[in-house]
Design a protein around this motif. Structure first.
Motif, PDB file in Angstrom:
ATOM      1  N   TRP A 198      10.010   5.051   0.340  1.00  0.00           N
ATOM      2  CA  TRP A 198       9.195   5.554  -0.741  1.00  0.00           C
ATOM      3  C   TRP A 198       8.791   4.420  -1.575  1.00  0.00           C
ATOM      4  CZ3 TRP A 198       8.045  10.386  -0.389  1.00  0.00           C
ATOM      5  CH2 TRP A 198       8.782  11.356   0.254  1.00  0.00           C
ATOM      6  N   CYS A 199       9.061   3.201  -1.249  1.00  0.00           N
ATOM      7  CA  CYS A 199       8.636   2.241  -2.021  1.00  0.00           C
ATOM      8  C   CYS A 199       7.619   1.074  -1.263  1.00  0.00           C
ATOM      9  CB  CYS A 199       9.858   1.383  -2.751  1.00  0.00           C
ATOM     10  SG  CYS A 199      10.436   2.436  -4.092  1.00  0.00           S
ATOM     11  N   VAL A 200       8.531   0.811  -0.208  1.00  0.00           N
ATOM     12  CA  VAL A 200       8.109  -0.459   0.611  1.00  0.00           C
ATOM     13  C   VAL A 200       6.974   0.108   1.440  1.00  0.00           C
ATOM     14  CG1 VAL A 200       8.535  -2.257   2.531  1.00  0.00           C
ATOM     15  CG2 VAL A 200       9.923  -1.815   0.378  1.00  0.00           C
ATOM     16  N   LEU A 201       7.147   0.963   2.200  1.00  0.00           N
ATOM     17  CA  LEU A 201       5.969   1.763   3.381  1.00  0.00           C
ATOM     18  C   LEU A 201       4.664   2.168   2.647  1.00  0.00           C
ATOM     19  CD1 LEU A 201       5.701   2.683   6.137  1.00  0.00           C
ATOM     20  CD2 LEU A 201       6.452   4.920   5.688  1.00  0.00           C
ATOM     21  N   PRO A 202       4.600   2.625   1.356  1.00  0.00           N
ATOM     22  CA  PRO A 202       3.548   2.983   0.892  1.00  0.00           C
ATOM     23  C   PRO A 202       2.554   1.778   0.580  1.00  0.00           C
ATOM     24  CG  PRO A 202       5.043   4.399  -0.071  1.00  0.00           C
ATOM     25  CD  PRO A 202       6.016   3.447   0.780  1.00  0.00           C
ATOM     26  N   VAL A 203       3.386   0.587   0.065  1.00  0.00           N
ATOM     27  CA  VAL A 203       2.642  -0.515  -0.409  1.00  0.00           C
ATOM     28  C   VAL A 203       2.240  -1.257   1.088  1.00  0.00           C
ATOM     29  CG1 VAL A 203       3.143  -3.099  -1.191  1.00  0.00           C
ATOM     30  CG2 VAL A 203       4.153  -0.794  -2.333  1.00  0.00           C
ATOM     31  N   LEU A 204       3.034  -1.249   2.192  1.00  0.00           N
ATOM     32  CA  LEU A 204       2.582  -1.877   3.260  1.00  0.00           C
ATOM     33  C   LEU A 204       1.241  -1.148   3.825  1.00  0.00           C
ATOM     34  CD1 LEU A 204       5.724  -2.514   5.213  1.00  0.00           C
ATOM     35  CD2 LEU A 204       4.266  -3.976   4.102  1.00  0.00           C
ATOM     36  N   ILE A 205       1.214   0.406   3.790  1.00  0.00           N
ATOM     37  CA  ILE A 205       0.239   1.016   4.137  1.00  0.00           C
ATOM     38  C   ILE A 205      -1.397   0.559   3.596  1.00  0.00           C
ATOM     39  CG2 ILE A 205      -0.979   3.454   4.445  1.00  0.00           C
ATOM     40  CD1 ILE A 205       1.832   4.484   4.977  1.00  0.00           C
ATOM     41  N   VAL A 206      -1.044   0.702   1.976  1.00  0.00           N
ATOM     42  CA  VAL A 206      -2.109   0.216   1.200  1.00  0.00           C
ATOM     43  C   VAL A 206      -2.605  -1.168   1.716  1.00  0.00           C
ATOM     44  CG1 VAL A 206      -3.062  -0.315  -1.209  1.00  0.00           C
ATOM     45  CG2 VAL A 206      -1.611   1.806  -0.590  1.00  0.00           C
ATOM     46  N   LEU A 207      -1.739  -2.152   1.850  1.00  0.00           N
ATOM     47  CA  LEU A 207      -2.327  -3.337   2.044  1.00  0.00           C
ATOM     48  C   LEU A 207      -2.898  -3.598   3.420  1.00  0.00           C
ATOM     49  CD1 LEU A 207       0.740  -5.607   0.636  1.00  0.00           C
ATOM     50  CD2 LEU A 207      -1.720  -5.481  -0.163  1.00  0.00           C
ATOM     51  N   GLY A 208      -2.367  -2.825   4.213  1.00  0.00           N
ATOM     52  CA  GLY A 208      -2.773  -2.893   5.705  1.00  0.00           C
ATOM     53  C   GLY A 208      -4.371  -2.147   5.781  1.00  0.00           C
ATOM     54  N   LEU A 209      -4.560  -1.179   4.997  1.00  0.00           N
ATOM     55  CA  LEU A 209      -5.957  -0.371   4.896  1.00  0.00           C
ATOM     56  C   LEU A 209      -6.908  -1.651   4.223  1.00  0.00           C
ATOM     57  CD1 LEU A 209      -5.000   3.205   3.862  1.00  0.00           C
ATOM     58  CD2 LEU A 209      -5.736   2.512   6.179  1.00  0.00           C
ATOM     59  N   ARG A 210      -6.332  -2.118   3.289  1.00  0.00           N
ATOM     60  CA  ARG A 210      -7.252  -3.107   2.362  1.00  0.00           C
ATOM     61  C   ARG A 210      -7.515  -4.503   3.340  1.00  0.00           C
ATOM     62  NH1 ARG A 210     -10.226  -5.907   0.733  1.00  0.00           N
ATOM     63  NH2 ARG A 210     -10.603  -6.805  -1.254  1.00  0.00           N
ATOM     64  N   LEU A 211      -6.724  -4.852   4.036  1.00  0.00           N
ATOM     65  CA  LEU A 211      -7.230  -5.854   4.787  1.00  0.00           C
ATOM     66  C   LEU A 211      -7.829  -5.702   6.096  1.00  0.00           C
ATOM     67  CD1 LEU A 211      -3.414  -7.740   4.656  1.00  0.00           C
ATOM     68  CD2 LEU A 211      -5.648  -8.568   3.358  1.00  0.00           C
ATOM     69  N   PHE A 212      -7.466  -4.578   6.779  1.00  0.00           N
ATOM     70  CA  PHE A 212      -7.890  -4.568   7.964  1.00  0.00           C
ATOM     71  C   PHE A 212      -9.046  -3.381   7.978  1.00  0.00           C
ATOM     72  CE2 PHE A 212      -3.899  -6.065   8.471  1.00  0.00           C
ATOM     73  CZ  PHE A 212      -4.125  -7.332   9.164  1.00  0.00           C
ATOM     74  N   VAL A 213      -9.000  -2.480   7.363  1.00  0.00           N
ATOM     75  CA  VAL A 213     -10.125  -1.364   7.218  1.00  0.00           C
ATOM     76  C   VAL A 213     -11.131  -1.284   5.960  1.00  0.00           C
ATOM     77  CG1 VAL A 213     -10.170   1.271   7.397  1.00  0.00           C
ATOM     78  CG2 VAL A 213      -8.337  -0.051   8.251  1.00  0.00           C
ATOM     79  N   PHE A 214     -10.797  -1.258   5.067  1.00  0.00           N
ATOM     80  CA  PHE A 214     -11.673  -1.428   3.924  1.00  0.00           C
ATOM     81  C   PHE A 214     -11.574  -2.712   3.118  1.00  0.00           C
ATOM     82  CE2 PHE A 214      -9.865   3.039   4.136  1.00  0.00           C
ATOM     83  CZ  PHE A 214     -11.157   3.676   4.734  1.00  0.00           C
ATOM     84  N   GLY A 215     -12.869  -2.950   2.417  1.00  0.00           N
ATOM     85  CA  GLY A 215     -13.224  -3.987   1.387  1.00  0.00           C
ATOM     86  C   GLY A 215     -13.845  -3.511   0.256  1.00  0.00           C
ATOM     87  N   LEU A 216     -13.454  -4.177  -0.914  1.00  0.00           N
ATOM     88  CA  LEU A 216     -14.010  -3.812  -2.129  1.00  0.00           C
ATOM     89  C   LEU A 216     -14.955  -5.092  -2.742  1.00  0.00           C
ATOM     90  CD1 LEU A 216     -11.003  -2.639  -3.931  1.00  0.00           C
ATOM     91  CD2 LEU A 216     -12.648  -1.346  -2.522  1.00  0.00           C
TER      92      LEU A 216
END
Length: 271
Positions: A78-96
């Protein structure tokens, strides 16, 4: 005369004379040690009406009184996995990105914030009309009056490797591989496709880009003498913008207008 009450030892006793077998050995005979008094609750408001169920032991991870038990597995889930998913999407899928200049008006305004997908140019191929974000190849931002500190630019992709992009200037249409295109769907109102004339053949690994506000865009037309003819290396493209998420009143999808280029033939790059 015989006495009717005199018992005849040879006469079988009547049923009423025999002791009750049901009373002595019957299956319904109560055990005096198992008899419990019955509590009458009709006139006793303080007597419990139902027996309280036995409390079950607390399951792992549930509340025990005022204390909640968390296992290491719960923390990871509930804590570590969501953070890793968000970071992965931010680094490898989406940019701001924050838009630094007005070169893409009115499609994108200075200060707008956009989301890009990192899936282009690889594994999803780039297409004409895509709004691409790329590294500043030759200090282009110095000529655009950028209002935000940035080393990234955003333009519309007009020419792919192999394309010949040209314009006669003076308000004439952009021509790609001999086909004139109608850019009225995304050009800033009142702005010409290009005041200056140019003709560029895009080599392999390069891209020809233009801003939607051609009157205020230091794009590929303005850097034909920079050693790379104002062309952007494909490897410098960081993504394709597809949505504006801020400010709230400008939130919406960014159209690539691929239909504008549907009649343009594809040419293999050379060099």
């Amino acid at each position: 005369m015989s006495n009717p009450q005199t018992r005849n030892p040879h006469r079988a006793p009547h049923a009423e004379d025999r002791p009750s077998l049901r009373h002595e050995t019957g299956p319904l005979s109560p055990d005096p040690h198992q008899i419990r008094p019955r509590i009458d609750t009709r006139h006793n408001p303080h007597a419990p009406r139902h027996a309280a169920p036995a409390s079950a032991p607390d399951a792992p991870g549930t509340a025990a009184g005022s204390r909640t038990l968390f296992t290491l597995r719960d923390i990871l889930l509930w804590c570590v996995l969501p953070v890793l998913i968000v970071l992965g999407l931010r680094l490898f899928v989406f940019g701001l990105y924050v838009i630094p200049s007005g070169s893409m008006e009115n499609t994108i305004m200075p200060g707008d914030r956009v989301i890009t997908t990192h899936l282009s140019p690889r594994p999803i191929a780039l297409r004409r009309g895509d709004i691409v974000v790329f590294k500043d190849p030759a200090n282009w931002l110095a000529n655009e009056g950028a209002s935000h500190n940035s080393d990234r630019l955003i333009k519309r992709l007009i020419g792919l490797p192999g394309d010949t992009v040209e314009c006669a200037g003076g308000g004439a249409s952009i021509v790609i591989n001999g086909v004139p295109i109608d850019e009225s769907a995304y050009l800033k109102p009142g702005v010409e496709p290009s005041r200056s004339a140019f003709s560029v053949t895009v080599p392999a690994g390069r891209l020809f880009v233009l801003g939607d506000n051609r009157a205020n865009s230091a794009d590929s037309r303005a850097h034909t003498n920079d050693g790379a003819q104002g062309l952007v290396p494909v490897d410098d493209v960081e993504g394709v913008a597809f949505v504006c998420y801020w400010p709230f009143n400008r939130m919406g999808w960014l159209s690539a207008h691929h239909d504008v280029f549907r009649d343009v033939p594809t040419r293999a790059p050379t060099g």
